[in-house]
Design a protein around this motif. Structure first.
Motif, short mmCIF file in Angstrom:
data_model
loop_
_atom_site.label_atom_id
_atom_site.label_comp_id
_atom_site.label_asym_id
_atom_site.label_seq_id
_atom_site.Cartn_x
_atom_site.Cartn_y
_atom_site.Cartn_z
N SER A 47 3.66 8.31 -6.56
CA SER A 47 3.16 9.20 -7.61
C SER A 47 3.66 10.63 -7.37
O SER A 47 4.72 11.02 -7.84
CB SER A 47 1.64 9.14 -7.69
OG SER A 47 1.06 9.37 -6.43
N ASN A 56 -7.25 1.55 -8.03
CA ASN A 56 -6.87 1.58 -9.44
C ASN A 56 -5.99 0.38 -9.77
O ASN A 56 -5.06 0.05 -9.04
CB ASN A 56 -6.11 2.89 -9.73
CG ASN A 56 -5.89 3.10 -11.21
OD1 ASN A 56 -5.06 2.42 -11.81
ND2 ASN A 56 -6.62 4.03 -11.80
N GLY A 102 -2.70 -5.56 -5.94
CA GLY A 102 -2.01 -5.13 -7.14
C GLY A 102 -0.86 -6.06 -7.50
O GLY A 102 -0.70 -7.15 -6.93
N LYS A 103 -0.04 -5.63 -8.42
CA LYS A 103 1.03 -6.46 -8.96
C LYS A 103 2.15 -6.69 -7.95
O LYS A 103 2.61 -7.81 -7.76
CB LYS A 103 1.58 -5.83 -10.23
CG LYS A 103 2.61 -6.68 -10.95
CD LYS A 103 3.04 -6.03 -12.26
CE LYS A 103 4.08 -6.89 -12.98
NZ LYS A 103 4.50 -6.25 -14.26
N ASN A 137 -1.97 6.60 -8.30
CA ASN A 137 -1.09 6.80 -9.44
C ASN A 137 -1.61 8.03 -10.17
O ASN A 137 -2.43 8.78 -9.62
CB ASN A 137 -1.04 5.56 -10.34
CG ASN A 137 -2.41 5.14 -10.84
OD1 ASN A 137 -3.29 5.97 -11.01
ND2 ASN A 137 -2.59 3.85 -11.06
N GLU A 184 -3.64 -0.16 -11.69
CA GLU A 184 -2.21 0.07 -11.87
C GLU A 184 -1.49 0.44 -10.58
O GLU A 184 -0.27 0.62 -10.58
CB GLU A 184 -1.99 1.19 -12.90
CG GLU A 184 -2.52 0.86 -14.29
CD GLU A 184 -1.84 -0.35 -14.90
OE1 GLU A 184 -0.63 -0.53 -14.65
OE2 GLU A 184 -2.51 -1.12 -15.61
N SER A 185 -2.20 0.56 -9.49
CA SER A 185 -1.58 0.88 -8.20
C SER A 185 -1.38 -0.41 -7.40
O SER A 185 -1.88 -1.47 -7.76
CB SER A 185 -2.43 1.88 -7.42
OG SER A 185 -3.69 1.33 -7.10
N ASN A 186 -0.64 -0.30 -6.31
CA ASN A 186 -0.29 -1.48 -5.51
C ASN A 186 -0.51 -1.21 -4.03
O ASN A 186 0.45 -1.14 -3.25
CB ASN A 186 1.18 -1.85 -5.77
CG ASN A 186 1.45 -2.13 -7.23
OD1 ASN A 186 1.12 -3.18 -7.74
ND2 ASN A 186 2.03 -1.15 -7.93
#
Length: 234
Positions: free
Chosen positions: A52, A86, A137-138, A12, A88-90
């Motif tokens: 990204s 990170n 990740g999410k 990201n 926030e990454s997946n």
């Protein structure tokens, strides 16, 4: 024989990026498993696909004959990813011996270059092919690019090498023979002229990124002011 490690969606705006992350992982496991190369594989770019800067996956190519090492490789890299990706990454991780790469896996990779794919299809492919695949990740959407990457890498006709031989040690204009010694097998202009003499350079003195063509390591160039400028394909 080769074991392919597919890594995607690790990046990201705040992370190191998929390419650098894959090379970092390759370095960490190279003490036990010989790394032949790290390659980059471009996917479809579309507003509905989250990425990204670029939409691509990376593959670590390991010289490894026995399928029994797949599990150990998978869990070693999984541990690295869990501790370093990170938040926030997946990202996604796929590991497969070349004997596990079916036409369906290759087809999925080729589809990833021209269309939007689903996570469920990636998961079903992994189950039916007995391929180790996991998302983090999410959203865990990195599973799509992870398995698509290994399908493309297995064709030996896609993407470009981020790392192979010693090409990353050359960061300034050098004679053709130095690139051959570093791991490039052949050098061609885009119109098919084979280059055996001359000076090759790359923009900003970056390492060149040759392409896998029919299993060979090929660097494409264009003539510019009496020298040859490296060209990134795909």
């Amino acid at each position: 024989m080769t074991i392919y490690v597919g890594i995607d969606n690790t990046s990201n705006n705040e992370s190191v990026g998929t390419a650098k992350f894959a090379r970092r992982v390759a370095k960490k496991i190279s003490d036990k498993y010989p790394v032949y190369a790290v390659s980059r594989h471009q996917f479809y770019v579309h507003p509905k696909i989250n990425y990204s800067t670029y939409n691509f996956g990376a593959v670590i190519h390991l010289d490894c004959d026995d399928e029994k090492f797949v599990d150990d490789i998978f869990f070693k890299i999984k541990k690295i990813m869990e501790s370093e990706f990170n938040i926030e990454s997946n990202p996604g991780l796929a590991v497969a011996h070349e004997n596990q790469i079916s036409p369906a896996i290759i087809n999925y990779g080729q589809d990833a270059k021209k269309s939007i794919l689903t996570q469920q299809r990636a998961l079903d492919l992994a189950i039916n092919s007995n391929i180790k695949l996991e998302g983090f990740g999410k959203t865990e959407n990195g599973v799509i690019g992870a398995i698509a990457s290994i399908g493309l890498a297995a064709t030996k006709n896609d993407g470009r090498f981020l790392q192979i031989g010693h090409i990353r040690t050359i960061k300034e204009p050098q004679p053709v023979e130095n690139f051959i010694k570093a791991g490039v097998e052949k050098i061609f202009t885009l119109d098919g002229l084979r280059i055996t003499k001359g000076i090759i350079f790359n923009d900003n003195d970056k390492p060149v990124k040759p392409s896998p063509i029919n299993g060979e390591v090929i660097l494409f160039v264009v003539e510019e002011d009496g020298k040859y400028k490296a060209v990134n394909k795909d």
